[in-house]
Design a protein around this motif. Structure first.
Motif, PDB file in Angstrom:
ATOM      1  N   PHE A  41     -41.368  75.468   6.506  1.00 18.34           N
ATOM      2  CA  PHE A  41     -41.148  75.135   5.112  1.00 18.34           C
ATOM      3  C   PHE A  41     -40.964  73.635   4.993  1.00 18.34           C
ATOM      4  CE2 PHE A  41     -38.355  75.052   1.298  1.00 18.34           C
ATOM      5  CZ  PHE A  41     -39.119  75.815   0.445  1.00 18.34           C
ATOM      6  N   VAL A  42     -41.724  72.984   4.115  1.00 19.05           N
ATOM      7  CA  VAL A  42     -41.610  71.545   3.879  1.00 19.05           C
ATOM      8  C   VAL A  42     -41.320  71.362   2.395  1.00 19.05           C
ATOM      9  CG1 VAL A  42     -42.777  69.316   3.966  1.00 19.05           C
ATOM     10  CG2 VAL A  42     -43.210  71.019   5.738  1.00 19.05           C
ATOM     11  N   LEU A  43     -40.356  70.504   2.088  1.00 22.08           N
ATOM     12  CA  LEU A  43     -39.895  70.359   0.715  1.00 22.08           C
ATOM     13  C   LEU A  43     -39.510  68.919   0.437  1.00 22.08           C
ATOM     14  CD1 LEU A  43     -38.891  71.846  -1.911  1.00 22.08           C
ATOM     15  CD2 LEU A  43     -36.691  72.027  -0.770  1.00 22.08           C
ATOM     16  N   LEU A  44     -39.884  68.419  -0.730  1.00 18.10           N
ATOM     17  CA  LEU A  44     -39.423  67.129  -1.222  1.00 18.10           C
ATOM     18  C   LEU A  44     -38.299  67.440  -2.198  1.00 18.10           C
ATOM     19  CD1 LEU A  44     -39.593  64.083  -1.715  1.00 18.10           C
ATOM     20  CD2 LEU A  44     -41.316  64.556  -3.442  1.00 18.10           C
ATOM     21  N   ALA A  45     -37.084  66.982  -1.905  1.00 12.11           N
ATOM     22  CA  ALA A  45     -35.932  67.342  -2.723  1.00 12.11           C
ATOM     23  C   ALA A  45     -34.959  66.175  -2.832  1.00 12.11           C
ATOM     24  CB  ALA A  45     -35.231  68.552  -2.128  1.00 12.11           C
ATOM     25  N   GLU A  46     -34.082  66.271  -3.825  1.00  3.88           N
ATOM     26  CA  GLU A  46     -33.046  65.274  -4.073  1.00  3.88           C
ATOM     27  C   GLU A  46     -31.686  65.873  -3.723  1.00  3.88           C
ATOM     28  OE1 GLU A  46     -31.094  62.966  -7.905  1.00  3.88           O
ATOM     29  OE2 GLU A  46     -33.033  63.938  -8.099  1.00  3.88           O
ATOM     30  N   VAL A  47     -30.863  65.114  -3.015  1.00  6.64           N
ATOM     31  CA  VAL A  47     -29.527  65.577  -2.626  1.00  6.64           C
ATOM     32  C   VAL A  47     -28.633  65.558  -3.855  1.00  6.64           C
ATOM     33  CG1 VAL A  47     -27.538  65.125  -1.159  1.00  6.64           C
ATOM     34  CG2 VAL A  47     -29.825  64.694  -0.286  1.00  6.64           C
ATOM     35  N   ILE A  48     -27.987  66.694  -4.165  1.00  5.23           N
ATOM     36  CA  ILE A  48     -27.068  66.746  -5.304  1.00  5.23           C
ATOM     37  C   ILE A  48     -25.623  66.990  -4.860  1.00  5.23           C
ATOM     38  CG2 ILE A  48     -28.812  67.412  -6.972  1.00  5.23           C
ATOM     39  CD1 ILE A  48     -27.794  70.286  -6.777  1.00  5.23           C
ATOM     40  N   GLN A  49     -25.438  67.373  -3.602  1.00  7.66           N
ATOM     41  CA  GLN A  49     -24.099  67.520  -3.034  1.00  7.66           C
ATOM     42  C   GLN A  49     -24.139  66.937  -1.629  1.00  7.66           C
ATOM     43  OE1 GLN A  49     -22.868  71.547  -2.387  1.00  7.66           O
ATOM     44  NE2 GLN A  49     -20.751  70.980  -1.972  1.00  7.66           N
ATOM     45  N   ALA A  50     -23.249  65.986  -1.349  1.00 11.69           N
ATOM     46  CA  ALA A  50     -23.223  65.298  -0.054  1.00 11.69           C
ATOM     47  C   ALA A  50     -23.023  66.309   1.078  1.00 11.69           C
ATOM     48  CB  ALA A  50     -22.116  64.267  -0.033  1.00 11.69           C
ATOM     49  N   PRO A  51     -23.567  66.023   2.265  1.00  9.67           N
ATOM     50  CA  PRO A  51     -23.390  66.920   3.401  1.00  9.67           C
ATOM     51  C   PRO A  51     -21.910  67.080   3.768  1.00  9.67           C
ATOM     52  CG  PRO A  51     -25.083  65.299   3.868  1.00  9.67           C
ATOM     53  CD  PRO A  51     -24.434  64.894   2.594  1.00  9.67           C
ATOM     54  N   GLN A  52     -21.529  68.313   4.040  1.00 10.27           N
ATOM     55  CA  GLN A  52     -20.162  68.619   4.462  1.00 10.27           C
ATOM     56  C   GLN A  52     -20.219  69.116   5.896  1.00 10.27           C
ATOM     57  OE1 GLN A  52     -18.703  71.404   1.577  1.00 10.27           O
ATOM     58  NE2 GLN A  52     -18.789  69.921  -0.082  1.00 10.27           N
ATOM     59  N   MET A  53     -19.452  68.475   6.760  1.00  9.03           N
ATOM     60  CA  MET A  53     -19.472  68.780   8.193  1.00  9.03           C
ATOM     61  C   MET A  53     -18.399  69.816   8.516  1.00  9.03           C
ATOM     62  SD  MET A  53     -20.997  67.792  11.053  1.00  9.03           S
ATOM     63  CE  MET A  53     -21.435  66.086  11.054  1.00  9.03           C
ATOM     64  N   ARG A  54     -18.756  70.742   9.374  1.00  8.88           N
ATOM     65  CA  ARG A  54     -17.798  71.692   9.958  1.00  8.88           C
ATOM     66  C   ARG A  54     -18.258  71.973  11.374  1.00  8.88           C
ATOM     67  NH1 ARG A  54     -19.653  77.195   9.489  1.00  8.88           N
ATOM     68  NH2 ARG A  54     -21.544  77.299   8.247  1.00  8.88           N
ATOM     69  N   TYR A  55     -17.460  72.703  12.121  1.00 10.50           N
ATOM     70  CA  TYR A  55     -17.769  72.990  13.522  1.00 10.50           C
ATOM     71  C   TYR A  55     -17.644  74.476  13.787  1.00 10.50           C
ATOM     72  CZ  TYR A  55     -17.477  67.981  14.146  1.00 10.50           C
ATOM     73  OH  TYR A  55     -17.688  66.633  14.039  1.00 10.50           O
ATOM     74  N   THR A  56     -18.347  74.952  14.813  1.00 11.53           N
ATOM     75  CA  THR A  56     -18.229  76.351  15.206  1.00 11.53           C
ATOM     76  C   THR A  56     -16.824  76.598  15.733  1.00 11.53           C
ATOM     77  OG1 THR A  56     -19.106  75.843  17.392  1.00 11.53           O
ATOM     78  CG2 THR A  56     -20.681  76.609  15.728  1.00 11.53           C
ATOM     79  N   GLN A  57     -16.465  77.863  15.928  1.00 12.12           N
ATOM     80  CA  GLN A  57     -15.099  78.218  16.330  1.00 12.12           C
ATOM     81  C   GLN A  57     -14.686  77.569  17.641  1.00 12.12           C
ATOM     82  OE1 GLN A  57     -14.700  82.455  16.228  1.00 12.12           O
ATOM     83  NE2 GLN A  57     -14.515  82.505  14.011  1.00 12.12           N
ATOM     84  N   ASP A  58     -15.617  77.389  18.543  1.00 10.05           N
ATOM     85  CA  ASP A  58     -15.270  76.767  19.814  1.00 10.05           C
ATOM     86  C   ASP A  58     -15.294  75.236  19.735  1.00 10.05           C
ATOM     87  OD1 ASP A  58     -17.968  76.331  19.593  1.00 10.05           O
ATOM     88  OD2 ASP A  58     -18.524  77.409  21.407  1.00 10.05           O
ATOM     89  N   ASN A  59     -15.460  74.689  18.512  1.00  9.49           N
ATOM     90  CA  ASN A  59     -15.485  73.240  18.263  1.00  9.49           C
ATOM     91  C   ASN A  59     -16.517  72.502  19.103  1.00  9.49           C
ATOM     92  OD1 ASN A  59     -13.601  73.149  16.197  1.00  9.49           O
ATOM     93  ND2 ASN A  59     -11.889  73.082  17.637  1.00  9.49           N
ATOM     94  N   GLN A  60     -17.590  73.161  19.428  1.00 13.32           N
ATOM     95  CA  GLN A  60     -18.641  72.541  20.237  1.00 13.32           C
ATOM     96  C   GLN A  60     -19.838  72.101  19.410  1.00 13.32           C
ATOM     97  OE1 GLN A  60     -18.379  71.838  23.488  1.00 13.32           O
ATOM     98  NE2 GLN A  60     -16.298  72.645  23.449  1.00 13.32           N
ATOM     99  N   THR A  61     -20.199  72.889  18.424  1.00 15.12           N
ATOM    100  CA  THR A  61     -21.424  72.624  17.690  1.00 15.12           C
ATOM    101  C   THR A  61     -21.117  72.196  16.254  1.00 15.12           C
ATOM    102  OG1 THR A  61     -22.532  74.319  19.001  1.00 15.12           O
ATOM    103  CG2 THR A  61     -23.669  73.563  17.024  1.00 15.12           C
ATOM    104  N   ALA A  62     -21.687  71.053  15.854  1.00 12.56           N
ATOM    105  CA  ALA A  62     -21.511  70.564  14.491  1.00 12.56           C
ATOM    106  C   ALA A  62     -22.503  71.259  13.556  1.00 12.56           C
ATOM    107  CB  ALA A  62     -21.732  69.060  14.445  1.00 12.56           C
ATOM    108  N   ILE A  63     -22.049  71.531  12.334  1.00 10.36           N
ATOM    109  CA  ILE A  63     -22.889  72.134  11.304  1.00 10.36           C
ATOM    110  C   ILE A  63     -22.674  71.329  10.020  1.00 10.36           C
ATOM    111  CG2 ILE A  63     -23.420  74.199   9.964  1.00 10.36           C
ATOM    112  CD1 ILE A  63     -21.977  75.809  12.180  1.00 10.36           C
TER     113      ILE A  63
END
Length: 156
Positions: free
Chosen positions: A4-26
């Motif tokens: 899927f390829v899309l041209l889009a405008e950001v309307i909400q800034a990225p919010q960072m969180r981590y998996t339960q084991d605090n290893q992987t950023a999302i």
């Protein structure tokens, strides 16, 4: 393959969180893109990036910027407080590029300012010059050959 390829405008800034084991950023953000028809409102889509891509989203994406997003489109089933389930689309990001980078094509924003002039129409290219070795006399007209005698006019 789901690509899927899309041209889009950001309307909400990225919010960072981590998996339960605090290893992987999302990183999750919300984008909008024009509706399918002229009178349709803009559509919104949740975009999710994982790992190093999530960190890049957090560092580089800002509200109001346009991006070319590429990834996999998936449908999530969400239980609503009203008691029913709703399907929501989500883009699992594999790469992104801000609009305006080297090699990208500038695009008019989704909503031009009121009273703003429309972009100028592209200028047509000049016709190519005829090479000196070209024959200036027109070619003889080609006459079509009739079909063979066994030709059948039945269209099936």
């Amino acid at each position: 393959m789901n690509s899927f390829v899309l041209l889009a405008e950001v309307i909400q800034a990225p919010q960072m969180r981590y998996t339960q084991d605090n290893q992987t950023a999302i990183a999750e953000m919300l984008v909008q893109f024009p509706g399918a028809r002229d009178n349709d409102p803009p559509s919104q889509l949740k975009v999710t990036g994982w790992g190093n891509l999530a960190q890049r989203l957090q560092d580089q994406c800002q509200v109001g910027q346009q991006y070319v997003l590429e990834g996999r489109l998936q449908m999530n089933l969400v239980q609503r407080p009203e008691g029913f389930k709703e399907k929501l689309a989500e883009l699992r990001l594999s790469r992104f590029s801000p609009l305006g980078d080297a090699g990208s094509v500038p695009v008019q924003s989704f909503a031009p300012a009121a009273g703003a002039p429309s972009p100028a129409a592209p200028t047509p290219a000049a016709p190519a010059a005829t090479p000196a070795y070209a024959n200036p006399t027109p070619a003889a007209p080609v006459t079509p050959t009739p079909p063979p005698a066994t030709y059948d006019d039945i269209p099936f």
